[in-house]
Enzyme design. Structure first.
Site, PDB file in Angstrom:
ATOM      1  N   ASN A  29       0.831   3.671   7.980  1.00  0.00           N
ATOM      2  CA  ASN A  29       0.540   2.473   7.186  1.00  0.00           C
ATOM      3  C   ASN A  29       1.397   1.272   7.588  1.00  0.00           C
ATOM      4  O   ASN A  29       0.950   0.140   7.492  1.00  0.00           O
ATOM      5  CB  ASN A  29       0.761   2.835   5.707  1.00  0.00           C
ATOM      6  CG  ASN A  29       0.850   1.625   4.821  1.00  0.00           C
ATOM      7  OD1 ASN A  29      -0.148   0.946   4.573  1.00  0.00           O
ATOM      8  ND2 ASN A  29       2.060   1.325   4.342  1.00  0.00           N
ATOM      9  N   PRO A  54      -9.110  -2.309   5.315  1.00  0.00           N
ATOM     10  CA  PRO A  54      -9.255  -3.214   4.174  1.00  0.00           C
ATOM     11  C   PRO A  54      -9.351  -4.684   4.604  1.00  0.00           C
ATOM     12  O   PRO A  54      -8.887  -5.078   5.665  1.00  0.00           O
ATOM     13  CB  PRO A  54      -7.960  -3.003   3.372  1.00  0.00           C
ATOM     14  CG  PRO A  54      -7.252  -1.846   4.012  1.00  0.00           C
ATOM     15  CD  PRO A  54      -7.736  -1.792   5.426  1.00  0.00           C
ATOM     16  N   PHE A  57       0.845  -1.217   0.000  1.00  0.00           N
ATOM     17  CA  PHE A  57       0.000   0.000   0.000  1.00  0.00           C
ATOM     18  C   PHE A  57       0.871   1.256   0.000  1.00  0.00           C
ATOM     19  O   PHE A  57       0.586   2.227  -0.703  1.00  0.00           O
ATOM     20  CB  PHE A  57      -0.872   0.083   1.265  1.00  0.00           C
ATOM     21  CG  PHE A  57      -1.806  -1.067   1.507  1.00  0.00           C
ATOM     22  CD1 PHE A  57      -2.032  -2.042   0.545  1.00  0.00           C
ATOM     23  CD2 PHE A  57      -2.488  -1.164   2.716  1.00  0.00           C
ATOM     24  CE1 PHE A  57      -2.909  -3.095   0.787  1.00  0.00           C
ATOM     25  CE2 PHE A  57      -3.368  -2.201   2.968  1.00  0.00           C
ATOM     26  CZ  PHE A  57      -3.575  -3.179   2.006  1.00  0.00           C
ATOM     27  N   TYR A  70      -2.965  -9.865  16.061  1.00  0.00           N
ATOM     28  CA  TYR A  70      -3.021  -8.966  14.900  1.00  0.00           C
ATOM     29  C   TYR A  70      -4.342  -8.200  14.905  1.00  0.00           C
ATOM     30  O   TYR A  70      -4.359  -6.960  14.826  1.00  0.00           O
ATOM     31  CB  TYR A  70      -2.851  -9.749  13.591  1.00  0.00           C
ATOM     32  CG  TYR A  70      -3.014  -8.847  12.383  1.00  0.00           C
ATOM     33  CD1 TYR A  70      -2.090  -7.838  12.128  1.00  0.00           C
ATOM     34  CD2 TYR A  70      -4.118  -8.971  11.530  1.00  0.00           C
ATOM     35  CE1 TYR A  70      -2.250  -6.980  11.044  1.00  0.00           C
ATOM     36  CE2 TYR A  70      -4.276  -8.121  10.441  1.00  0.00           C
ATOM     37  CZ  TYR A  70      -3.343  -7.129  10.208  1.00  0.00           C
ATOM     38  OH  TYR A  70      -3.500  -6.266   9.145  1.00  0.00           O
ATOM     39  N   GLU A 130       3.001  -7.796  -0.002  1.00  0.00           N
ATOM     40  CA  GLU A 130       3.963  -8.688   0.667  1.00  0.00           C
ATOM     41  C   GLU A 130       3.451  -9.105   2.053  1.00  0.00           C
ATOM     42  O   GLU A 130       4.135  -9.814   2.786  1.00  0.00           O
ATOM     43  CB  GLU A 130       5.328  -7.998   0.785  1.00  0.00           C
ATOM     44  CG  GLU A 130       5.995  -7.830  -0.563  1.00  0.00           C
ATOM     45  CD  GLU A 130       7.315  -7.066  -0.495  1.00  0.00           C
ATOM     46  OE1 GLU A 130       7.935  -6.988   0.581  1.00  0.00           O
ATOM     47  OE2 GLU A 130       7.731  -6.541  -1.545  1.00  0.00           O
ATOM     48  N   PHE A 131       2.262  -8.610   2.399  1.00  0.00           N
ATOM     49  CA  PHE A 131       1.682  -8.854   3.729  1.00  0.00           C
ATOM     50  C   PHE A 131       1.682 -10.340   4.116  1.00  0.00           C
ATOM     51  O   PHE A 131       2.128 -10.710   5.203  1.00  0.00           O
ATOM     52  CB  PHE A 131       0.255  -8.291   3.732  1.00  0.00           C
ATOM     53  CG  PHE A 131      -0.527  -8.547   4.983  1.00  0.00           C
ATOM     54  CD1 PHE A 131      -0.392  -7.718   6.085  1.00  0.00           C
ATOM     55  CD2 PHE A 131      -1.415  -9.614   5.061  1.00  0.00           C
ATOM     56  CE1 PHE A 131      -1.124  -7.949   7.242  1.00  0.00           C
ATOM     57  CE2 PHE A 131      -2.141  -9.853   6.213  1.00  0.00           C
ATOM     58  CZ  PHE A 131      -1.997  -9.020   7.299  1.00  0.00           C
TER      59      PHE A 131
END
Ligand code: NDP
Ligand code: 8X3
Length: 247
Positions: free
Chosen positions: A81, A177, A12, A147, A183-184
């Protein structure tokens, strides 16, 4: 505008950086990987200020933000971010180090950046903070334990900031989102690309460009309009019912 983006070296953050530079804005791009920042500087030019910085380091965040060059100091938009998920194990099988890393990045890092930038915005009576939450902060799922909890923090902190900022012209948005291919998942699955790719097999995830466009839309709303929360998901993702264990 001067836009400060954490986690600008991938996903992002990179998509937003490219978008805002293409629109003529100045972007301060934060990430830990110097080689990626060097390449971005080469590709994107004078309107990019790369900042190699680990947002978990409170003293460095404060120092580097206070030492920004004069023509980069008055940050108009802070985009918090940078963040990550580590693992999908159930809580009882999780690593405490992973939990700490997520809390230090997704919560502490976001707070350090906000604390360093916010007073200037209030003083100038102008500014916008956009925080990256997640649908995981609203909806529980197995393995989402810490998380999701960090993103629930981001959600409530964003709303509470608005309460404190009432009477100023500083705006705050939490964007949440769902599944988006960056790459998350490689980070979440510790470099296991096959596992990461399998997550998106047979469905169409969101893209980093979708998020960058949405954030550009938020930033370009008129000054009297605050977008509180935006939740967005791929059409191929939705909610689930309660789980019931039967013996
Ligand atoms: P990526 O893994 O592609 O990007 C994460 C970015 O964060 C990288 O640029 C990384 O750069 C940076 N970063 C991580 N830790 C630090 C740190 N300590 N200091 C500075 N920079 C750091 O993931 P996304 O772009 O997908 O994720 C961006 C945000 O969006 C995260 O907060 C994530 O939780 C959230 N999100 C992601 C979703 C998804 O499905 N992809 C959905 C919902 C929310 P470097 O390694 O160079 O430091
Ligand atoms: C990441 C989105 O749906 O993988 O924040 O939890 S999801």
């Amino acid at each position: 505008m001067i836009i400060f983006i954490t986690g600008a070296t991938s996903g992002f953050g990179l998509a937003m950086t490219e978008k805002f530079i293409s629109l003529g804005h100045q972007v301060i791009a934060v990430g830990r990987r110097q080689e990626r920042l060097d390449k971005m500087k080469k590709d994107l030019g004078v309107n990019l200020l790369p900042l190699c910085l680990d947002i978990k380091n409170k003293n460095l965040v404060t120092k580097q933000i206070s030492e920004l060059p004069l023509n980069w100091k008055n940050i108009d938009v802070l985009i918090n971010n940078a963040g990550m998920a580590l693992g999908t194990e159930s809580a009882q099988k999780s690593s405490i180090l992973d939990w700490e890393e997520m809390i230090q990045t997704n919560i502490n890092g976001l707070l350090y950046c906000t604390h360093a930038v916010l007073p200037g915005m209030v003083e100038r009576d102008k500014g916008q903070i956009i925080n990256l939450g997640s649908v995981a902060g609203e909806f529980p799922y197995p393995g989402g334990n810490v998380y999701g909890a960090t993103k629930a923090f981001v959600h409530q902190f964003s709303l509470n900031l608005r309460s404190d900022l009432l009477g100023t012209k500083v705006r705050v948005t939490n964007i949440e989102p769902g599944m988006c291919q960056t790459e998350f998942s490689e980070v979440r699955f510790r470099g296991d690309i096959t596992k990461a790719n399998n997550l998106y097999a047979g469905m169409t995830p969101l893209t980093a460009a979708d998020i960058a466009e949405t954030i550009e839309w938020i930033v370009s709303r008129p000054a009297h309009l605050n977008v509180n929360v935006i939740s967005l998901m791929p059409t191929d993702q939705a909610f689930s019912g309660f789980a019931v264990h039967r013996s």
